[in-house]
Design an enzyme around this catalytic site. Structure first.
Site, PDB file in Angstrom:
ATOM      1  N   ASP A   1      32.900  71.660 -10.561  1.00  0.00           N
ATOM      2  CA  ASP A   1      32.532  71.249 -11.915  1.00  0.00           C
ATOM      3  C   ASP A   1      33.719  70.589 -12.630  1.00  0.00           C
ATOM      4  O   ASP A   1      34.871  70.889 -12.322  1.00  0.00           O
ATOM      5  CB  ASP A   1      32.051  72.477 -12.695  1.00  0.00           C
TER       6      ASP A   1
ATOM      7  N   ASN B   1      20.305  69.535 -12.301  1.00  0.00           N
ATOM      8  CA  ASN B   1      21.013  68.269 -12.563  1.00  0.00           C
ATOM      9  C   ASN B   1      20.078  67.062 -12.712  1.00  0.00           C
ATOM     10  O   ASN B   1      20.501  65.995 -13.167  1.00  0.00           O
ATOM     11  CB  ASN B   1      22.071  67.977 -11.488  1.00  0.00           C
TER      12      ASN B   1
HETATM   13  C1  IPE Z   1      30.177  68.421 -11.654  1.00  0.00           C
HETATM   14  O1  IPE Z   1      30.808  67.737 -12.694  1.00  0.00           O
HETATM   15  C2  IPE Z   1      29.450  67.498 -10.719  1.00  0.00           C
HETATM   16  C3  IPE Z   1      27.986  67.599 -10.778  1.00  0.00           C
HETATM   17  C4  IPE Z   1      27.308  68.518 -11.398  1.00  0.00           C
HETATM   18  C5  IPE Z   1      27.214  66.560 -10.086  1.00  0.00           C
HETATM   19  P1  IPE Z   1      30.068  67.504 -14.089  1.00  0.00           P
HETATM   20  O2  IPE Z   1      29.420  66.185 -14.057  1.00  0.00           O
HETATM   21  O3  IPE Z   1      29.197  68.647 -14.445  1.00  0.00           O
HETATM   22  O4  IPE Z   1      31.326  67.440 -15.063  1.00  0.00           O
HETATM   23  P2  IPE Z   1      31.449  68.045 -16.530  1.00  0.00           P
HETATM   24  O5  IPE Z   1      31.081  69.503 -16.462  1.00  0.00           O
HETATM   25  O6  IPE Z   1      30.503  67.270 -17.389  1.00  0.00           O
HETATM   26  O7  IPE Z   1      32.871  67.827 -16.877  1.00  0.00           O
HETATM   27  C1  IPE Z   2      27.161  73.179 -11.642  1.00  0.00           C
HETATM   28  O1  IPE Z   2      27.678  72.295 -12.544  1.00  0.00           O
HETATM   29  C2  IPE Z   2      26.431  72.435 -10.570  1.00  0.00           C
HETATM   30  C3  IPE Z   2      27.283  71.666  -9.667  1.00  0.00           C
HETATM   31  C4  IPE Z   2      28.566  71.809  -9.583  1.00  0.00           C
HETATM   32  C5  IPE Z   2      26.593  70.732  -8.833  1.00  0.00           C
HETATM   33  P1  IPE Z   2      26.833  71.862 -13.854  1.00  0.00           P
HETATM   34  O2  IPE Z   2      27.775  71.191 -14.763  1.00  0.00           O
HETATM   35  O3  IPE Z   2      25.623  71.141 -13.460  1.00  0.00           O
HETATM   36  O4  IPE Z   2      26.398  73.300 -14.356  1.00  0.00           O
HETATM   37  P2  IPE Z   2      25.974  73.888 -15.764  1.00  0.00           P
HETATM   38  O5  IPE Z   2      25.420  72.756 -16.564  1.00  0.00           O
HETATM   39  O6  IPE Z   2      27.222  74.454 -16.316  1.00  0.00           O
HETATM   40  O7  IPE Z   2      24.987  74.942 -15.400  1.00  0.00           O
HETATM   41 MG    MG Z   3      29.473  70.398 -15.547  1.00  0.00          MG
END
Ligand code: IPE
Ligand code: IPE
Ligand code: MG
Length: 240
Positions: free
Chosen positions: A26, A74
């Site tokens: 994340d 997602n």
């Molecule tokens: C994690 O990074 C990758 C995916 C969930 C595909 P994020 O896209 O959630 O990054 P933040 O949490 O917005 O920084």
């Molecule tokens: C968790 O990240 C999922 C992945 C790393 C693919 P998200 O950013 O999607 O998770 P939430 O929104 O904190 O649940």
């Molecule tokens: Mg995230």
């Protein structure tokens, strides 16, 4: 082996490295934001970091790594981000599968390919097929994955196969999960600082150690892994 300093518990402690770790990668979006870049650049940097993180895991003696790449939740993101992310993913599979295969890595996919663009779904299937017989390392890719969905799917298959209620055990149920044969997760690492479990392998991680670090995924390197492993070793050692 993870060596803990003597001061800890006032004795020398050696803890076996975890066999199976899960990583919730994340913080890609925030990493890009901090640099004034579009979110997709964060995803690109994040996917590039997978190679580095996996090398560090292999050096630490970890045999099974599960990566949270895309959750069923997602899909709620803007379409442009999802499409762009899928494109990056397709490219990485294209570029990396041969290397993984040469290193004896078996690729496992946890999740559903329903709704995934045909082209990408085929790449995933081919990568899994090509590496099926490898047994040095396992890389389990949680892509379009949700923990509850996985357990529900297992229950449906068990009912369809008319498994007798008394015959059902934890071991048998485990065989209906995407991770059949991969074993429990000893350690779950979440980067980006959140403490949420986000539907990540509730069955497999039930007895694991949870570690959250504020480091954003594209910055997670070998020294960050070492910190996570020390946290794990302390958690396991205090359990003795
Ligand atoms: C994690 O990074 C990758 C995916 C969930 C595909 P994020 O896209 O959630 O990054 P933040 O949490 O917005 O920084
Ligand atoms: C968790 O990240 C999922 C992945 C790393 C693919 P998200 O950013 O999607 O998770 P939430 O929104 O904190 O649940
Ligand atoms: Mg995230």
């Amino acid at each position: 082996m993870i060596q803990l300093p003597k001061t800890f518990l006032e004795r020398e402690v050696q803890v076996q490295a975890p066999r199976h770790i899960g990583i919730m990668m994340d913080g890609n979006g925030r990493w890009a934001n901090q640099r004034g870049l579009p979110r997709l650049e964060g995803h690109r940097a994040g996917t590039q970091n997978v190679r580095r993180a996996l090398d560090a895991c292999q050096r630490a003696g970890i045999r099974v790594v599960t990566l949270y790449v895309f959750s069923t939740e997602n899909w709620g993101r803007p379409k442009d981000e999802v499409d762009g992310f899928f494109e990056i993913l397709g490219q990485v599979i294209e570029d990396e599968t041969k290397n993984f295969h040469a290193q004896g890595v078996r690729l496992v996919h946890s999740g559903s390919l329903d709704g995934i663009p045909q082209n990408l779904a085929n790449k995933v299937r081919r990568a899994v097929e090509l590496t099926r017989a490898n047994d040095r390392y396992i890389l389990n890719v949680a892509f379009n994955y949700g923990g509850r969905m996985e357990i529900l799917r297992a229950a449906q298959q068990i009912l369809r196969q008319r498994v007798h209620a008394d015959a059902l055990s934890e071991n048998l149920l485990e065989r209906f999960l995407y991770t059949a044969g991969l074993g429990d997760m000893d350690l779950v690492i979440r980067t980006g600082g959140e403490q949420r479990l986000s539907n990540f392998f509730p069955w497999q991680a039930a007895r694991g150690v949870f570690y959250s670090t504020p480091t954003l995924w594209p910055d997670f390197d070998a020294s960050e892994l070492a910190r996570a492993l020390e946290f794990y070793a302390r958690a396991v050692a205090s359990d003795d």
